[in-house]
Design a protein around this motif. Structure first.
Motif, short mmCIF file in Angstrom:
data_model
loop_
_atom_site.label_atom_id
_atom_site.label_comp_id
_atom_site.label_asym_id
_atom_site.label_seq_id
_atom_site.Cartn_x
_atom_site.Cartn_y
_atom_site.Cartn_z
N GLN A 1 0.82 -1.21 0.00
CA GLN A 1 0.00 0.00 0.00
C GLN A 1 0.86 1.26 0.00
O GLN A 1 0.49 2.28 -0.58
N GLN A 2 2.03 1.19 0.63
CA GLN A 2 2.92 2.34 0.69
C GLN A 2 3.51 2.67 -0.67
O GLN A 2 3.75 3.84 -1.00
N TYR A 3 3.74 1.62 -1.48
CA TYR A 3 4.43 1.83 -2.77
C TYR A 3 3.57 1.39 -3.96
O TYR A 3 4.12 1.09 -5.03
N CYS A 4 2.25 1.38 -3.80
CA CYS A 4 1.38 0.89 -4.89
C CYS A 4 1.35 1.85 -6.08
O CYS A 4 0.82 1.50 -7.14
N ASP A 5 1.92 3.04 -5.94
CA ASP A 5 2.01 3.96 -7.07
C ASP A 5 3.31 3.75 -7.86
O ASP A 5 3.56 4.47 -8.83
N ARG A 6 4.12 2.76 -7.47
CA ARG A 6 5.39 2.51 -8.14
C ARG A 6 5.52 1.05 -8.60
O ARG A 6 6.59 0.50 -8.70
N LEU A 7 4.41 0.41 -8.91
CA LEU A 7 4.43 -1.03 -9.16
C LEU A 7 5.23 -1.42 -10.40
O LEU A 7 5.79 -2.51 -10.46
N LYS A 8 5.29 -0.54 -11.39
CA LYS A 8 6.06 -0.85 -12.59
C LYS A 8 7.57 -0.81 -12.33
O LYS A 8 8.35 -1.43 -13.07
N ASP A 9 7.97 -0.08 -11.30
CA ASP A 9 9.39 0.14 -11.05
C ASP A 9 9.91 -0.52 -9.79
O ASP A 9 11.09 -0.41 -9.47
N THR A 10 9.03 -1.20 -9.05
CA THR A 10 9.41 -1.73 -7.75
C THR A 10 9.03 -3.20 -7.63
O THR A 10 7.93 -3.59 -8.04
N ALA A 11 9.93 -3.99 -7.07
CA ALA A 11 9.65 -5.40 -6.77
C ALA A 11 9.70 -5.58 -5.25
O ALA A 11 10.36 -4.83 -4.54
N PHE A 12 8.99 -6.60 -4.76
CA PHE A 12 8.87 -6.83 -3.33
C PHE A 12 9.42 -8.20 -2.96
O PHE A 12 9.30 -9.16 -3.73
N VAL A 13 10.01 -8.28 -1.78
CA VAL A 13 10.45 -9.56 -1.23
C VAL A 13 10.26 -9.50 0.28
O VAL A 13 10.44 -8.44 0.89
N GLY A 14 9.86 -10.64 0.88
CA GLY A 14 9.53 -10.62 2.29
C GLY A 14 10.32 -11.61 3.12
O GLY A 14 10.62 -12.72 2.67
N ILE A 15 10.65 -11.19 4.34
CA ILE A 15 11.29 -12.06 5.34
C ILE A 15 10.30 -12.22 6.48
O ILE A 15 9.82 -11.22 7.03
N HIS A 16 9.97 -13.46 6.84
CA HIS A 16 9.00 -13.68 7.90
C HIS A 16 9.72 -13.92 9.23
O HIS A 16 10.64 -14.71 9.32
N THR A 17 9.28 -13.20 10.24
CA THR A 17 9.87 -13.36 11.57
C THR A 17 8.97 -14.20 12.48
O THR A 17 9.25 -14.36 13.66
N GLY A 18 7.89 -14.72 11.89
CA GLY A 18 7.00 -15.61 12.63
C GLY A 18 6.74 -16.86 11.83
O GLY A 18 7.67 -17.57 11.45
N HIS A 19 5.46 -17.11 11.52
CA HIS A 19 5.11 -18.27 10.71
C HIS A 19 5.33 -17.96 9.23
O HIS A 19 5.28 -16.81 8.80
N LEU A 20 5.55 -19.01 8.45
CA LEU A 20 5.72 -18.88 7.01
C LEU A 20 4.51 -18.20 6.40
O LEU A 20 3.38 -18.53 6.71
N GLY A 21 4.75 -17.21 5.53
CA GLY A 21 3.66 -16.51 4.89
C GLY A 21 3.61 -16.81 3.40
O GLY A 21 4.50 -17.45 2.84
N PHE A 22 2.55 -16.33 2.76
CA PHE A 22 2.43 -16.50 1.32
C PHE A 22 3.28 -15.49 0.58
O PHE A 22 3.67 -15.71 -0.56
#
Length: 264
Positions: free
Chosen positions: A53-74
């Motif tokens: 939501q913070q960067y939804c205006d930059r979707l063509k130029d931005t990729a996301f990757v996540g590190i989970h500090t609890g249970h495995l997420g999608f």
């Protein structure tokens, strides 16, 4: 490459965020909160939703990757023990992305209030503020049903494993550009009747909800929730935009599903 880090905000996540920032800047990557090419979320799927939501205006130029500090997420599929491996992959490997469909939500109001536009990674929900939720459901411009119940959930394929699944909706692979409409406690008796089943719409179909009695609703967009007054119509469809996830290791969707819901 320019990067930024979005943390869940707890002590552990903040510590990992500082660690990643130091490692990547040591590799001469540029920390840039305004125009990042990659966003690293640390926490869980909720943290990645916040980052989206913070960067939804930059979707063509931005990729996301996540590190989970609890249970495995999608969405957050790296473990804290793999931080150094992830840092090296970001710094040294070619960026490869996979794209997932998004939900577009357009809200029109009575009067002179300007229309509003939202994107959702998981789902949008609509509920009445008080009393029974009554709304006309249109598909492709034609009335499909008059729904009565607690509310409706409209989800993306990747979001089909979240609230939608709890409502009895189907799990849909993200390679299928579609949206799913699931009911919340519909009223079905001799007088009132709904389809009583989730509906899956393809990309070229649009769903519109038109209020029947009340005009004020509680709207949810992913993890956000807010009251919207004097609504004329709400439109849902597969968005033209897509979210881009940085993939530095394979983790197929059905493996994610199995790991989250089936595996011990």
């Amino acid at each position: 490459m320019k990067f930024t880090v979005v943390s869940k905000g707890d002590e552990r996540s903040n510590e990992y965020a500082s660690q990643i920032k130091k490692y990547l800047t040591d590799f001469e990557l540029i920390y840039d909160e305004d125009e990042p090419e990659i966003v690293i979320s640390i926490g869980g799927d909720g943290t990645l939703l916040t980052a989206f939501q913070q960067y939804c205006d930059r979707l063509k130029d931005t990729a996301f990757v996540g590190i989970h500090t609890g249970h495995l997420g999608f969405y957050a599929d790296w473990r804290p023990s793999e931080i150094e491996k992830l840092v090296i992959a970001i710094a040294k490997s070619e960026l490869k992305v996979v794209e997932y469909p998004l939900l577009e939500v357009n809200i029109s109001y009575n009067g002179n209030k300007k229309d509003e536009h939202f994107l959702a990674l998981n789902e949008a929900t609509i509920k009445s503020v008080e009393g029974t939720f009554v709304i006309d459901v249109e598909i492709k411009g034609e009335l499909f049903e008059r729904f009565r119940g607690d509310g409706l959930c409209v989800s993306t394929p990747s979001g089909s494993t979240a609230y939608n699944k709890a409502l009895g909706g189907a799990i849909i692979h993200p390679s299928l550009p579609s949206i799913q409409i699931s009911e919340m406690a519909s009223i079905n008796n001799r007088v009132f009747r709904t389809i009583g089943s989730p509906l899956i719409l393809p990309a070229h179909h649009t769903c519109r909800l038109r209020p029947v009695t009340e005009k004020d609703f509680q709207i949810g967009i992913d993890h956000l929730s807010f009251l919207q007054r004097d609504i004329k119509v709400i439109e849902f469809k597969v968005a033209k935009e897509k979210i881009r996830f940085a993939r530095y290791k394979p983790f197929p969707f059905w493996s994610r599903v199995r790991a989250s819901f089936v595996s011990d």
